[in-house]
Design a protein around this motif. Structure first.
Motif, short mmCIF file in Angstrom:
data_model
loop_
_atom_site.label_atom_id
_atom_site.label_comp_id
_atom_site.label_asym_id
_atom_site.label_seq_id
_atom_site.Cartn_x
_atom_site.Cartn_y
_atom_site.Cartn_z
N GLN A 214 8.68 -22.71 1.79
CA GLN A 214 8.18 -21.92 2.73
C GLN A 214 6.92 -21.30 2.18
OE1 GLN A 214 9.49 -20.32 5.78
NE2 GLN A 214 7.39 -19.76 5.36
N PRO A 215 5.92 -21.58 2.84
CA PRO A 215 4.54 -20.77 2.67
C PRO A 215 4.71 -19.35 2.77
CG PRO A 215 4.15 -22.57 4.13
CD PRO A 215 5.73 -22.31 4.12
N TYR A 216 3.74 -18.60 2.09
CA TYR A 216 3.97 -17.02 2.19
C TYR A 216 2.56 -16.34 2.00
CZ TYR A 216 4.02 -17.46 -2.98
OH TYR A 216 3.71 -17.70 -4.38
N ASP A 217 2.36 -15.32 2.53
CA ASP A 217 1.33 -14.37 2.32
C ASP A 217 1.49 -13.46 1.22
OD1 ASP A 217 -0.33 -15.82 4.05
OD2 ASP A 217 0.49 -14.75 5.75
N VAL A 218 0.78 -12.90 0.48
CA VAL A 218 0.83 -11.89 -0.55
C VAL A 218 0.18 -10.69 -0.23
CG1 VAL A 218 0.86 -11.37 -3.08
CG2 VAL A 218 1.41 -13.44 -2.19
N ARG A 219 0.50 -9.53 -0.22
CA ARG A 219 -0.25 -8.15 -0.20
C ARG A 219 -0.33 -7.61 -1.63
NH1 ARG A 219 1.89 -6.06 3.93
NH2 ARG A 219 3.29 -4.49 2.78
N LEU A 220 -1.50 -7.39 -2.39
CA LEU A 220 -1.53 -6.95 -3.55
C LEU A 220 -1.73 -5.24 -3.24
CD1 LEU A 220 -3.88 -9.30 -5.04
CD2 LEU A 220 -1.42 -9.21 -5.17
N LEU A 221 -0.93 -4.79 -4.17
CA LEU A 221 -0.93 -3.11 -4.40
C LEU A 221 -1.26 -2.56 -5.57
CD1 LEU A 221 2.31 -2.47 -2.37
CD2 LEU A 221 0.27 -2.46 -1.38
N SER A 222 -2.05 -1.52 -5.56
CA SER A 222 -2.23 -0.64 -6.80
C SER A 222 -1.19 0.11 -7.13
CB SER A 222 -3.52 0.27 -6.40
OG SER A 222 -3.24 1.11 -5.55
N PHE A 223 -1.08 0.73 -8.25
CA PHE A 223 0.07 1.62 -8.30
C PHE A 223 -0.01 2.92 -7.55
CE2 PHE A 223 0.19 -0.80 -12.41
CZ PHE A 223 1.64 -1.10 -12.43
N ARG A 224 -1.03 3.33 -6.96
CA ARG A 224 -1.12 4.52 -6.16
C ARG A 224 -0.71 4.06 -4.93
NH1 ARG A 224 -4.75 5.59 -2.77
NH2 ARG A 224 -6.18 4.06 -3.73
N GLU A 225 -1.10 3.02 -4.29
CA GLU A 225 -0.72 2.51 -2.97
C GLU A 225 1.05 2.21 -3.03
OE1 GLU A 225 -4.45 -0.07 -1.53
OE2 GLU A 225 -3.20 -0.91 -2.81
N MET A 226 1.45 1.98 -4.27
CA MET A 226 3.02 1.70 -4.12
C MET A 226 3.64 3.07 -3.96
SD MET A 226 2.96 -0.76 -7.51
CE MET A 226 4.75 -0.44 -7.87
N LYS A 227 2.94 4.03 -4.25
CA LYS A 227 3.61 5.47 -3.95
C LYS A 227 3.35 6.32 -2.83
CE LYS A 227 5.35 4.29 -8.12
NZ LYS A 227 6.59 3.62 -8.06
N GLU A 228 2.48 5.33 -1.95
CA GLU A 228 1.98 6.26 -0.60
C GLU A 228 3.08 5.76 0.49
OE1 GLU A 228 -1.71 4.75 -0.11
OE2 GLU A 228 -2.78 6.32 -1.65
N PRO A 229 2.86 6.64 1.56
CA PRO A 229 4.09 6.45 2.82
C PRO A 229 4.37 5.22 3.16
CG PRO A 229 2.79 8.64 2.75
CD PRO A 229 2.25 7.96 1.76
#
Ligand code: GTB
Length: 217
Positions: free
Chosen positions: A33-48
């Motif tokens: 199954q192909p997939y896309d990835v969205r990369l997150l910073s540590f700050r973005e992981m804690k945002e709403p």
């Protein structure tokens, strides 16, 4: 519909397959199954925006149309249920594979994570060395038991399953400790997982986040 997963923009292991998105990538690769990835910073992981997907502000998450999931066990189970290749069709064998999925995450992973994280959390405490020996003993108890059960089998319950996929990623968290190497059959088991083409593709994709290059061939 192509699912999207989230992963670290900068993983502390520099893409060596230890962050938990590796499990999800590997499962998706196993079923083709192909997939896309969205990369997150540590700050973005804690945002709403991310907390709406993951109440604990962690990676990985999995989005597929209206469906949003977190927790690698649930994500890998979802992938395994929707596609052939990760769970046997026989009902009893399927239940046993599910049992190994839970065993990997609930019984084997916790002492390994505790051992791995103690140096960061408690490395400066006067009792650190003594506790570390106790934590290592706990890991060895689990590995003794797992090693006995695996014996000279290739996989935990006949054919490779999502249970093996999770167990191999859990054991890989001991990389560098030398502990798994004390159990030749577990070492060989991890190596068998790492040798799977789907594992290699997932590993290359995670590493490429750091190197900026996706190896081919
Ligand atoms: N139970 C959850 C699941 O299985 O999905 C646990 C998810 C989790 O622990 N995510 C971690 C996370 O987002 C990344 S995988 N941590 C950030 C936070 O909590 O704020 C754990 C991890 C991270 C890095 C390494 N490494 O670099 O070696 C290994 C494992």
């Amino acid at each position: 519909m192509t699912p999207t997963i989230t992963a670290f923009e900068r993983s502390p292991d520099r893409g060596q397959g230890l962050a938990r998105d590796m499990r999800v990538r590997w499962a998706l690769e196993e079923v083709g199954q192909p997939y896309d990835v969205r990369l997150l910073s540590f700050r973005e992981m804690k945002e709403p925006a991310h907390l709406a997907l993951h109440p604990f502000g962690q990676i990985p998450t999995y989005e597929e149309g209206e469906l949003a999931l977190f927790e690698t066990g649930a994500i890998v189970f979802h992938i395994a249920e929707r596609h052939p290749g990760l769970l046997p069709s026989d009902a009893d064998a399927r239940a046993r594979a599910l049992t190994w999925m839970f065993a990997a995450l609930n019984t084997v992973e916790p002492p390994i994570v505790e051992l791995e994280q103690a140096p960061y959390a408690e490395g400066d405490k006067p009792w650190f060395e003594e506790r570390q020996r106790m934590l290592e003993d706990r890991v060895r108890v689990r590995l003794d038991q797992l090693s006995s059960r695996l014996g000279d089998s290739n996989w935990l319950d006949n054919a490779f399953s999502a249970g093996d996929l999770l167990m191999v990623t859990v054991l890989r968290r001991l990389d560098g400790s030398g502990i798994v190497e004390d159990y030749p059959n577990l070492s060989a088991y991890v190596a068998r997982g790492e040798a799977r083409p789907a594992y290699k593709r997932a590993f290359a994709a995670q590493l490429a986040v750091f190197t900026g290059r996706l190896a081919t061939g």
